[in-house]
Design an enzyme around this catalytic site. Structure first.
Site, mmCIF file in Angstrom:
data_model
loop_
_atom_site.group_PDB
_atom_site.id
_atom_site.type_symbol
_atom_site.label_atom_id
_atom_site.label_comp_id
_atom_site.label_asym_id
_atom_site.label_seq_id
_atom_site.Cartn_x
_atom_site.Cartn_y
_atom_site.Cartn_z
ATOM 1 N N HIS A 1 42.604 38.660 52.300
ATOM 2 C CA HIS A 1 42.599 37.569 51.333
ATOM 3 C C HIS A 1 43.823 37.694 50.442
ATOM 4 O O HIS A 1 44.241 38.808 50.116
ATOM 5 C CB HIS A 1 41.317 37.594 50.484
ATOM 6 C CG HIS A 1 41.084 36.291 49.813
ATOM 7 N ND1 HIS A 1 41.680 35.954 48.626
ATOM 8 C CD2 HIS A 1 40.360 35.219 50.205
ATOM 9 C CE1 HIS A 1 41.312 34.730 48.303
ATOM 10 N NE2 HIS A 1 40.524 34.251 49.247
ATOM 11 N N ASP B 1 34.899 33.486 55.002
ATOM 12 C CA ASP B 1 34.842 32.785 56.288
ATOM 13 C C ASP B 1 34.295 33.651 57.416
ATOM 14 O O ASP B 1 34.002 33.146 58.488
ATOM 15 C CB ASP B 1 36.239 32.289 56.674
ATOM 16 C CG ASP B 1 36.657 31.119 55.820
ATOM 17 O OD1 ASP B 1 35.764 30.352 55.431
ATOM 18 O OD2 ASP B 1 37.847 30.986 55.528
#
Ligand code: CMC
Length: 431
Positions: free
Chosen positions: A308, A365
């Site tokens: 991320h 996700d």
């Protein structure tokens, strides 16, 4: 604590003001740097640039903290639902009973899609990418509601409540319509039921028989959307702010955000994760091949759902969604082999020095696709679901831009690296 930063450049000293946020975040104000020194601040991809002051979401990527308007995401996921969190993100406070009812009523009143807009949808090829259809249809809202989309901040803010409700409600309805259109199914009009149930009914009802979601499915969808409601200055939200900063109306700015979200490194990652897990499953692999390829450093071989831009320890949303995933599959009695593969892959990656040393952990996700599969959402609709969830955050950010009396158009600078000045060469003399 310093109130100014000292900078020495070309034998001259400059003092730059320091700004502090309510959670102690610190920034050096470089707004006057170029005017004072002739230098600009260089920060490719804006990874270390504060592009705005915002009161919506606080995120501490090193410590896995995410709060909307001060409320921790863990508490919202446990006690709130998507509609209430959307209100909080947009308006800054949890709604009281009257406000919650008014907001819900407004969402229900504006859920339906004008038949002319339905005709636009019919003009798309049936196999068109759903995000391409959604962004076009949301841009078209500016044409259907020109009185709410005047491209004048003052006028558009007067109609903000209505425009915001239309946007959230219709993005949800359009998503269901895109799915029905692609599958050759008749549209199911919205009903007078809660937001997520309405979506599920519009997606999965038969013509003369309503689909009634179980409490588990309804809850799982609420959690999924709520976890996506806002996420500080990510790529799509910054896009909404950037487009909005030109005084573009809410719908146009949202459409740009949907385009930004469609890329596989942002909202498209949820689709890529399930495709990756499916491929491991189909090839009876244990994930070794994907992990080895991901370590090559090539952007096209990344382990999707991992890493991320700001979370460098853990993504708090991933923790919540991993648990929600277990819960919903358990309650629905679904045994999805992709969940087992995802867990094995996570374990293997988390023991691997490549991922550990780069602080690459599962992001939101990694598990969201498995929940969506359990609910019955097809893979090509995953990013559209992300768009429904993110709409409150985009709307709240657009409003901050529009309501900021000191706001200015977003206009970064660059370091030019092209050819230096040269004279035009006539065609006959060109190599
Ligand atoms: N798999 C393998 N290597 C990776 C991955 C990954 N998923 N992510 C980053 N790296 C490596 C990268 O190659 C680089 O290695 P090196 O230092 O040797 O050059 C290092 O880790 C740092 O990468 P980065 O590109 O500086 O990381 P970033 O912060 O710019 O990128 C990211 C963040 C999310 C784009 C990236 O981690 C990625 O591509 N992940 C996969 C896509 C994904 O899951 N995206 C969803 C993000 S969460 C939803 C959202 O909020 O949008």
């Amino acid at each position: 604590m310093s109130t100014n930063a000292q900078l020495r450049l070309d034998d001259k000293d400059y003092s730059l003001p320091v700004i502090r946020g309510t959670e102690g975040e610190k920034a050096i104000d470089t707004r006057k740097l170029r005017a004072d020194t002739g230098y600009i601040a260089y920060d490719q991809g804006y990874g270390n640039t504060g592009s705005c002051e915002s009161a919506i979401t606080y995120l501490d990527g090193d410590n896995g903290v995410l709060r909307h308007r001060g409320y921790p995401i863990e508490q919202l996921a446990e006690h709130s639902n998507f509609g209430e969190t959307a209100y909080l993100v947009i308006y800054g406070e949890l709604p009281n009973a009257t406000q919650r009812k008014q907001f819900g009523d407004l969402l229900r009143q504006h859920a339906a899609i004008d038949p002319q807009m339905q005709a636009i949808l019919q003009g798309f090829p049936k196999d068109a990418p759903p995000m391409a259809m959604l962004s076009s249809l949301v841009a078209a809202l500016a044409a259907y509601y020109p009185q709410l989309a005047t491209n004048n901040f003052e006028a558009d803010l007067k109609n903000f409540d209505l425009a915001a409700a239309i946007a959230i409600s219709k993005i949800r309805t359009l998503a269901a319509m895109i799915y029905r259109y692609q599958n050759g199914l008749p549209y199911i009009p919205p009903k007078d039921v809660p937001f997520c149930d309405n979506f599920l009914q519009m997606m999965f009802s038969e013509l003369y028989k309503d689909y009634v979601p179980t409490a588990e499915v309804s809850r799982a969808l609420n959690t999924l959307l709520l976890l996506h409601a806002d996420h500080e200055q990510n790529c799509s939200t910054s896009t909404v702010r950037m487009v909005g900063s030109s005084a573009a109306n809410l719908f146009t700015s949202l459409s740009a955000g949907i385009c930004a979200l469609s890329g596989p490194l942002h909202g498209g990652a949820n689709t890529a994760v399930v495709q990756m897990l499916q491929s491991i499953h189909d090839e009876h692999d244990d994930g070794t091949r994907f992990i080895a390829a991901a370590k090559s450093g090539s952007k096209s071989n990344r382990l999707m759902g991992f890493g991320h831009a700001v979370y460098k320890n853990f993504d708090p949303r991933a923790k919540i969604i991993a648990k929600a995933c277990d819960d919903v599959l358990d309650k629905l009695g679904i045994n999805d082999p992709l969940l087992a593969i995802a867990k094995n892959l996570e374990q293997a990656a988390l023991k691997d020095d490549y991922f550990l040393s780069r602080k690459l952990y599962p992001n939101v996700d990694f598990y969201s696709g498995i929940i969506m599969r359990a609910i019955g959402i097809p893979v090509n609709m995953f990013t559209v679901m992300f768009a429904i969830g993110r709409s409150p955050g985009w709307i709240a950010n657009w409003r901050e831009v529009a309501a900021n009396p000191k706001g200015r158009i977003y206009r970064p600078r660059q370091i030019y690296c092209g050819p230096v000045k040269r004279d035009y060469v006539p065609m006959a003399q060109r190599a």
